[in-house]
Write an enzyme that holds these catalytic residues in place. Structure first.
Site, PDB file in Angstrom:
ATOM      1  N   LEU A   4      -7.570  -7.574  10.235  1.00  0.00           N
ATOM      2  CA  LEU A   4      -8.536  -8.515  10.785  1.00  0.00           C
ATOM      3  C   LEU A   4      -7.811  -9.681  11.446  1.00  0.00           C
ATOM      4  CD1 LEU A   4     -11.153  -8.628   7.870  1.00  0.00           C
ATOM      5  CD2 LEU A   4     -11.081  -7.115   9.860  1.00  0.00           C
ATOM      6  N   HIS A  13      -5.765   5.748   6.151  1.00  0.00           N
ATOM      7  CA  HIS A  13      -6.572   4.554   6.367  1.00  0.00           C
ATOM      8  C   HIS A  13      -6.330   3.922   7.743  1.00  0.00           C
ATOM      9  CE1 HIS A  13      -8.784   0.930   5.576  1.00  0.00           C
ATOM     10  NE2 HIS A  13      -7.706   0.167   5.564  1.00  0.00           N
ATOM     11  N   ARG A  35       0.801  -1.218   0.000  1.00  0.00           N
ATOM     12  CA  ARG A  35       0.000   0.000   0.000  1.00  0.00           C
ATOM     13  C   ARG A  35       0.836   1.271   0.000  1.00  0.00           C
ATOM     14  NH1 ARG A  35      -4.724  -1.838   4.322  1.00  0.00           N
ATOM     15  NH2 ARG A  35      -5.789  -3.252   2.877  1.00  0.00           N
TER      16      ARG A  35
END
Length: 640
Positions: free
Chosen positions: A444, A404, A333
């Site tokens: 997650l 983010h 990213r």
């Protein structure tokens, strides 16, 4: 008091440390677990899974969230998937490869032992969630499906269409609800933590405000667990839900908990571009889209105003595929984000203001058929069309990087306990697993690993070795903290200035994005550090908070959170200024390679920066935890 950073990492080979820890840790008798009260703040994936598991083990749990239900936690926004080293594709994946990819993806700035444990535990998470009924995507034969994510050359990401976070949260919520029904967990919704209470140096409770009635209450426990997410909204515009804030971790920091690596903020490359000053948040388009979407910009500036269909293939620059042929559109990213910014800075951006690049699915639709793309990403395409009015099946999406995830957070040891005894920090609220950049689909994984498998074991060691007891809520420290909270609330309500809370938040956010955002310089950081105290001083003189404290008052909630951002933002910029290198999401323009990649300085900065609070307008004190790698070697990161 002097602070010594004890990471408590077990000795021995990295692959055996977690097993060794579990073999040697002190245990709490099942009957004795009923004697301990645990406070869990935050009920997203990390908090809900921790509260449910602790309740299942027999502890008495009080769980708090400011949403009207745990199901509204921001974890639902994680769309693309969850990593696990199952090697279902037989493509060479392993626990070690996931461990190494995560260390490398974090630009060699994460703690090796914690990351290896995360990779080990990942394989159990999927089994746990399947048992809960999480509807992961499956292949034709019924096996769980996988897809790739950035920074990996294997398919290890399990997913439920573009709703993975939501489905995992429902699974954790089911487990939590079972314990609520059983009476081991007491749930406090629409309740915000405003401070933490220390007794004899140990975390023994919290002060909360009922967001409906305004009632201020004290809650005592044997330990406190913070699972309150990240601080991305210090930038105002981010992919985070509007309620996401730094308050819980910042108030703990002001009580002595060290804040680690706040400058490590992640920019996600796949967000819908800003459309105007009216926006209050940005929308994430899942990284999973980069599996089938190709990123490009026009090669010539004069083509930027044309529709994408008017630009022939020969005049398109698929810059990620060109610059990073080994990983292509699935570059990590931070790298993909900087590449997009570089293209737009050259005047090759598309859309309003030239702040966008194309994410094109035409080749995948031609190869696989529209039905297959719709099966994989249909809800994401629908969301994109609702926001932009554009059909991404017929023309490329427009995307641009946005704030983010935050890799920094409260410092924790191997047991996930902060330097404040009894204060545990899990999920995005701690710093421990991602270094300077998080790989996609790992948030997650960390949240559930911490909540289901790590914290429930390590917290028992604290209870077994600390016999200092649980105070009552009428202890003098609780009364003092209650008075401090009430004073702060009354001060905010009494100012009666001329500017709204949102006005101050927007000003701070723009300053942070412009000066401490995707690229930072010594000059920009010093400018931010000069301006933030000025904004903060005006806030406490000129903010206007309507209503009063004895009722539902969203303006008061927001004011308290922005007041904390105005203090925290200074620490973030200060951390970025002292780290004179580029690594992962921290990009100092003065420190880059000839081809524009991040240039680390391992000799001087291979450490965790853990900051000690000394007061408003006072310089924080830096404590360093050296990063020692036994299993991997620090190298210049390359995805070419």
């Amino acid at each position: 008091m002097s602070i010594t950073l004890e990471s408590k990492i077990p000795s021995g080979p990295v692959g055996l440390k977690w097993s060794k820890y579990r073999q040697e840790m002190k245990l709490v008798n099942p009957a004795n677990k009923r004697k301990f009260d645990v406070i869990v703040v935050g009920t997203g994936l990390a908090g809900a899974s921790a509260a449910a598991t602790l309740g299942e083990l027999g502890y008495n749990v009080k769980a708090f969230c400011f949403q009207d239900s745990p199901r509204r936690a921001h974890s639902i926004a994680a769309q693309g998937g969850i990593n696990a080293a199952k090697n279902y594709r037989n493509d060479g994946d392993s626990v070690f490869r996931l461990f190494y990819d995560t260390i490398k993806g974090g630009d060699f700035r994460a703690r090796e032992a914690n990351v290896h444990r995360l990779a080990e535990v990942s394989v159990n998470i999927i089994d746990q969630c399947v048992a809960q009924g999480v509807p992961f995507a499956r292949e034709y034969g019924g096996l769980l499906d996988n897809r790739s994510f950035g920074g990996a050359q294997v398919s290890r990401t399990f997913y439920a269409r573009g709703q993975t976070g939501q489905q995992l949260l429902i699974g954790a919520y089911q487990a939590l609800s079972r314990q609520i029904q059983a009476g081991t967990v007491k749930m406090y919704a629409r309740t915000e933590m405003l401070d933490i209470v220390l007794v004899d140096g140990h975390a023994k409770g919290i002060i909360t405000r009922d967001l409906v009635t305004g009632k201020i209450e004290a809650h005592a426990g044997d330990a406190v667990v913070l699972a309150t997410g990240g601080y991305g909204n210090v930038f105002y515009l981010s992919t985070n839900a509007k309620g996401c804030n730094v308050t819980a971790t910042w108030r703990a920091h002001k009580k002595g908990a060290l804040f680690a690596n706040p400058c490590y903020t992640q920019i996600h490359p796949t967000c819908i571009p800003v459309s105007g000053d009216h926006q209050s948040k940005l929308t994430l388009m899942s990284e999973s889209l980069r599996n089938d979407g190709r990123v490009w910009v026009p090669k010539k500036k004069e083509d930027c105003g044309k529709t994408p269909h008017q630009i022939p293939e020969s005049d398109r620059d698929y810059y990620l595929e060109r610059k990073y042929p080994s990983y292509g559109n699935l570059a990590p990213r931070d790298i993909a984000s900087r590449a997009a910014k570089e293209a737009c800075d050259k005047g090759l951006g598309v859309g309003p203001g030239g702040r966008g690049v194309y994410l094109d699915f035409s080749a995948s639709i031609k190869r696989l058929g529209r039905n297959k793309i719709e099966e994989r990403y249909g809800n994401l395409f629908e969301m994109y069309e609702r926001i932009t009015g554009e059909n991404a099946y017929e023309q490329p999406m427009r995307i641009y990087p946005a704030i983010h995830y935050t890799m920094g957070g409260l410092w924790v040891d191997y047991e996930l306990m902060s330097n404040v005894p009894g204060l545990f920090v899990i999920g995005e609220a701690n710093f421990s697993d991602h270094g300077a950049n998080r790989l996609g689909a790992s948030a997650l994984m960390q949240g559930l690993a911490d909540g289901y498998f790590v914290l429930p074991q390590t917290i028992g060691g604290y209870f077994a070795t600390n016999k200092n007891g649980r105070p009552t809520a009428d202890h003098p420290e609780f009364k003092k903290t209650l008075e401090d909270v009430n004073t702060r609330i009354n001060t905010l309500l009494s100012i009666k200035g001329k500017r709204t809370v949102s006005d101050f938040h927007r000003e701070l956010g723009k300053l942070m994005w412009d000066n401490v955002g995707m690229a930072r310089t010594e000059a920009s950081l010093k400018q931010a550090l000069q301006r933030i105290p000025e904004i903060r001083a005006e806030f406490w003189e000129n903010v206007n908070v309507l209503g009063d404290g004895n009722e539902l008052n969203p303006a008061l909630e927001h004011a308290g959170r922005v007041a904390d951002f105005l203090e925290f933002g200074e620490l973030l910029a200060y951390d970025a200024l002292q780290r004179e290198e580029s690594c992962g999401g921290h990009f100092r323009e003065e420190y880059q390679t000839e081809d524009g990649e991040a240039l680390r300085n391992d000799e001087k900065y291979a450490y965790v920066a853990a900051w000690e609070y000394k007061g408003v307008d006072q310089f924080p004190v830096l404590h360093k935890e050296s990063l020692v790698y036994e299993e991997v070697h620090m190298t210049q990161r390359s995805y070419k």
